[in-house]
Enzyme design. Sequence first.
Site, PDB file in Angstrom:
ATOM      1  N   PRO A   2      34.611  38.580  29.309  1.00 27.52           N
ATOM      2  CG  PRO A   2      32.891  39.105  30.845  1.00 27.52           C
ATOM      3  CD  PRO A   2      33.177  37.998  29.927  1.00 27.52           C
ATOM      4  CB  SER A   3      39.017  41.740  30.020  1.00 28.66           C
ATOM      5  OG  SER A   3      40.101  42.334  30.849  1.00 28.66           O
ATOM      6  N   GLY A   4      38.643  40.779  33.011  1.00 21.49           N
ATOM      7  CA  GLY A   4      38.545  41.483  34.525  1.00 21.49           C
ATOM      8  C   GLY A   4      39.395  42.649  34.682  1.00 21.49           C
ATOM      9  CB  THR A   5      42.699  43.176  33.944  1.00 22.38           C
ATOM     10  OG1 THR A   5      42.977  42.572  32.680  1.00 22.38           O
ATOM     11  CG2 THR A   5      42.812  42.014  35.365  1.00 22.38           C
ATOM     12  CB  SER A   8      49.776  43.130  36.371  1.00 24.40           C
ATOM     13  OG  SER A   8      50.371  41.935  36.130  1.00 24.40           O
TER      14      SER A   8
HETATM   15  C1  G16 Z   1      45.488  39.154  36.201  1.00 26.58           C
HETATM   16  C2  G16 Z   1      45.063  38.102  36.838  1.00 26.58           C
HETATM   17  C3  G16 Z   1      45.266  36.742  36.162  1.00 26.58           C
HETATM   18  C4  G16 Z   1      44.414  36.934  34.699  1.00 26.58           C
HETATM   19  C5  G16 Z   1      44.850  38.352  34.028  1.00 26.58           C
HETATM   20  C6  G16 Z   1      44.189  38.715  32.923  1.00 26.58           C
HETATM   21  O1  G16 Z   1      46.944  39.176  35.695  1.00 26.58           O
HETATM   22  O2  G16 Z   1      45.860  37.880  37.834  1.00 26.58           O
HETATM   23  O3  G16 Z   1      44.694  35.777  36.656  1.00 26.58           O
HETATM   24  O4  G16 Z   1      44.927  35.875  33.800  1.00 26.58           O
HETATM   25  O5  G16 Z   1      44.709  39.429  34.854  1.00 26.58           O
HETATM   26  O6  G16 Z   1      42.795  38.680  33.163  1.00 26.58           O
HETATM   27  P1  G16 Z   1      41.618  39.116  32.375  1.00 26.58           P
HETATM   28  O7  G16 Z   1      41.693  38.526  31.226  1.00 26.58           O
HETATM   29  O8  G16 Z   1      40.378  38.994  33.005  1.00 26.58           O
HETATM   30  O9  G16 Z   1      41.930  40.403  31.856  1.00 26.58           O
HETATM   31  P2  G16 Z   1      48.069  40.097  36.005  1.00 26.58           P
HETATM   32  O10 G16 Z   1      49.264  39.526  35.594  1.00 26.58           O
HETATM   33  O11 G16 Z   1      47.684  41.255  34.835  1.00 26.58           O
HETATM   34  O12 G16 Z   1      47.773  40.773  37.389  1.00 26.58           O
END
Ligand code: G16
EC number: 5.4.2.3
Length: 564
Positions: free
Chosen positions: A521-524, A78
């Site tokens: 903390p970020s999940g991504t 993404s």
């Molecule tokens: C993903 C999630 C979203 C979230 C974003 C950032 O988006 O689907 O709900 O807002 O990551 O998440 P985080 O702050 O935990 O890193 P995408 O568009 O990258 O799939």
Amino acid sequence: MALSSTSAAHAHAVLLNSLTEASNLYPKEEGVTYSYGTAGFRTLGAKLPAAVFRTALLAVLRSKRLEGASIGVMITASHNPEPDNGVKIVDPSGEMLDPTWEQHATALSNCPSTDSLISTFTTLATHLHVDLSQPASIIFARDTRPSGPDLVKALEAGLHAFGDNVKIKDVGVTTTPILHYVVKATNDQSGTYGAPTIEGYMQKMSKAFKELVGIRGPLVPLFVDCANGVGSSAVDTMIPLIEDVLLLRPMNTATGTKGALNDECGADYVKTKQAMPPNLAQLGTLDKPGTTGCSFDGDADRIVFYYVEDATRTFKLLDGDKIATMAAVYFKELLLRTKLTGEEKLSMGVVQTAYANGSSTKYLESRDIPVECVQTGVKHLHHAAKKFDIGIYFEANGHGTVLFSPHAIETLRKASPVTLEAGNAIRHLLNFYELINQAVGDAMSDMLLVEAVLAHKGWGSAEWNAGYQDLPNKLEKVIVPDRNHFVTYDAERRLSHPVGLQELVDIEVGKYEMGRAFVRPSGTEDCVRVYAEAKTKEDVEVLIGNVARLVQEASTGQSMVVAS
Ligand code: G16
């Protein structure tokens, strides 16, 4: 015909043998730990083949557990930088994987050896009551990242290891929301949601959009920054379908240029930097008064809009909060116009996260629109939005959609309008239902939703923006040795760990008028995110700088003293 116990045991042994052989080709790298986070597994593409292979195994288990219902697998990272990649599972309804299964994905992916993988797989199959002789069906797609083809090979290796009782459909290189749509439409027993193909989706959306715009078109052309990602192919497909009512002008479509994906463009760039992509600025793309642009992210599941204010020549951002508030106020008006009462009266509410600008929440509350705050991650917002007949959810970063409950659709379809105006309102709501992706947020369908509402209101971007003024705000990434040391509660608005840090943040926030800040903390991505807002830009800069410093100190074990 049921297999005899001997042939069932033989089939089981053959399967485990086949999985073993395939798994040996995708060993897990030592020292890598996977965690199924906000949007599945995400890390450097080069580190992902083992996790993708194992995700195939879990997707098959899930499909078999659900009696062969089609399960989706999307390979994308993404908004992340181009070298990253990711993989996530989509449930039969087109929604994110059931959260209770996320731990199984994590467990399979972290098995250190093929032996432990096979043993965890068989334990899971037993524990989850999966009949391995059941057929399964998997639908997958990928975005344009260079690491995508190799990851598809890893996925296919996992799927093919099950032999021919796994049906496989490759949707190709496409957007995340299109994959979600195809999964939902494939599993739709009633056959009313739409044809389970890219063309089916585009036709459904374009038809509803043109009916909504009607005689209000043609609209002002719209510039679409495709983030040099897969959204550009969706835009290309949509252009001829709607060009008589809305001309789309795609920008940043260089999907074949190395390093271009999400680089100084796309929704995440625009939202984080609060500026338009530099190449659009240089070209003077939005210089003409009344011109509007929008940016998709790398897999086209987020969108933000922007324009340049005539008088001050300043950049104005219309983010997920602005989309949610405009949609909520307009749908509330439509609902009133339907004149539905009693059991037919439909509820409506908005779901946001801690990132929602304080002004947007106040704006909704002042209009008696219920607002709920949940933790970041589409799955949390989607779940909360289902409580309403019309549930509007958007993250400030532009990720969101509008859900219509089965009760809402049935009521609207059966309603006998008492006036012409009521009939029109009901028709509009049903067309919005056809236009808006019911599985997940889609930049394309959200773009058309915004354009349709603006057309109905007779507004341009400036009128849309006039509803409320955002409080100055800023989002920053802080790189820390271990983001898992940061634990939150209260929809991620507060920290329980590191112990004592929240108190220090509270003291800092208390120094600024209308101040608010949080740390999560970020999940991504491998970082901690810090958000701050306050009455003035200057205060925001100082506040976020100080909170980021506190985060650094806490993460490196420097002493934290709560000042009196
Ligand atoms: C993903 C999630 C979203 C979230 C974003 C950032 O988006 O689907 O709900 O807002 O990551 O998440 P985080 O702050 O935990 O890193 P995408 O568009 O990258 O799939």
